[in-house]
Design an enzyme around this catalytic site. Structure first.
Site, short mmCIF file in Angstrom:
data_model
loop_
_atom_site.label_atom_id
_atom_site.label_comp_id
_atom_site.label_asym_id
_atom_site.label_seq_id
_atom_site.Cartn_x
_atom_site.Cartn_y
_atom_site.Cartn_z
N SER A 12 -0.59 1.82 1.08
CA SER A 12 -0.26 2.12 2.47
C SER A 12 -1.55 2.52 3.17
CB SER A 12 0.73 3.30 2.51
OG SER A 12 0.84 3.84 3.81
N TYR A 30 2.91 12.10 -0.06
CA TYR A 30 2.87 10.65 0.13
C TYR A 30 1.44 10.13 0.11
CZ TYR A 30 4.19 6.09 2.07
OH TYR A 30 4.39 4.73 2.26
#
Length: 277
Positions: free
Chosen positions: A136, A149
């Site tokens: 990501s 995350y």
């Protein structure tokens, strides 16, 4: 047996399913794996005879090994392994319990590690292959209120960079995909520290400009070119370049301003997390 073969974890929905359909259109045999069997069967039907579905939990090395064995026995191996399965957490460092940290690490980071560990021997035996690891922009540019995350996605980048060199002599290639916001099902499993975090995360993901099919197309093209870093968003590339080249104080100030604009509020203590998959 000359038909190319791809295996995708988390292939029942979102980017995983979009990639499965994109490769199927090119004539590839597509093996999708997921823990959601009903969705898996729906995704399989969309492949129109070009695929196979297997139940697989990336938290279990034996599940991934069973897939590798099936591919070897039934398709003679696999050409690309996409380590895609992932989940999201949002919240401040004081609010996210360690049990949630363990959950996301086990899936987002160790799920990729297990996939690479299990399939490397198969790639070596057949003389090559490619890992496509889904990270990501959060793995490259670390926004506040996203520590768990960010850490897992940064770990995926680190593992990918390591294996890019480590496995080169075995003719095993690696790509790492770093998308920014796009519309996906990732928020269905979101663990948020409070309702406001959840609300803003859902808004940013559900109203994102790009959908999973568009990202899948960009990933497909990047893999075809042999790219290592596959960055799908122009603004993400710009942020990464700024971080790499600018003094950190300048980068941090720009990130703070961008975060406040994105959240629609000024007080930094009320900022929230967002998902980048």
């Amino acid at each position: 047996m000359n038909q190319k073969r791809i295996f995708i974890t988390g292939g029942a929905s979102g980017l995983g399913r979009a990639l499965a359909e994109r490769y199927a259109r090119e004539g590839w045999r597509v093996c999708i794996a997921d823990i959601h069997d009903a969705r898996g069967q729906e995704a399989l039907a969309a492949l129109r005879g070009q695929g196979h579905y297997l139940h697989c939990d990336v938290r279990k090395e034996e599940d991934l090994q069973a897939v590798a064995d099936w591919l070897q026995q039934n398709w003679g191996g696999v050409d690309i392994v996409v380590n895609n399965a992932g989940v999201a957490i949002g919240g401040a460092i004081t609010d996210v319990p360690l049990s949630d940290w363990q959950w996301i690490i086990d899936i987002n980071l160790l799920g990729v590690v297990r996939g690479c560990k299990v399939f490397t021997p198969l790639f070596r035996r057949q003389g090559g292959g490619r890992f496509v690891n889904i990270s990501s922009m959060a793995g490259l540019v670390h926004a506040p209120m996203m520590a768990a995350y960010n850490a897992t996605k940064a770990g995926v980048v680190a593992v990918s960079e390591t294996l890019r060199v480590e496995l080169e002599r075995d003719r095993i290639a690696v790509s790492v995909v770093c998308p920014a916001f796009f519309r996906t099902h990732l928020t269905e499993t979101l663990r948020a520290s409070n309702p406001e975090v959840a609300r803003i995360t859902h808004k940013l993901v559900n109203k994102a400009r790009h959908g999973a099919d568009e990202i899948a197309e960009l990933v497909y093209r990047g893999v075809q070119r042999g790219d290592f870093h596959i960055l799908t968003h122009t603004e993400g590339k710009a942020a990464w370049i700024l971080k790499r080249l600018a003094p950190f104080s300048l980068y941090a100030r720009a990130l703070s301003q961008s975060t406040r604009r994105m959240m629609g509020r000024t007080p930094p203590d009320q900022a929230s997390s967002t998902s980048h998959e």
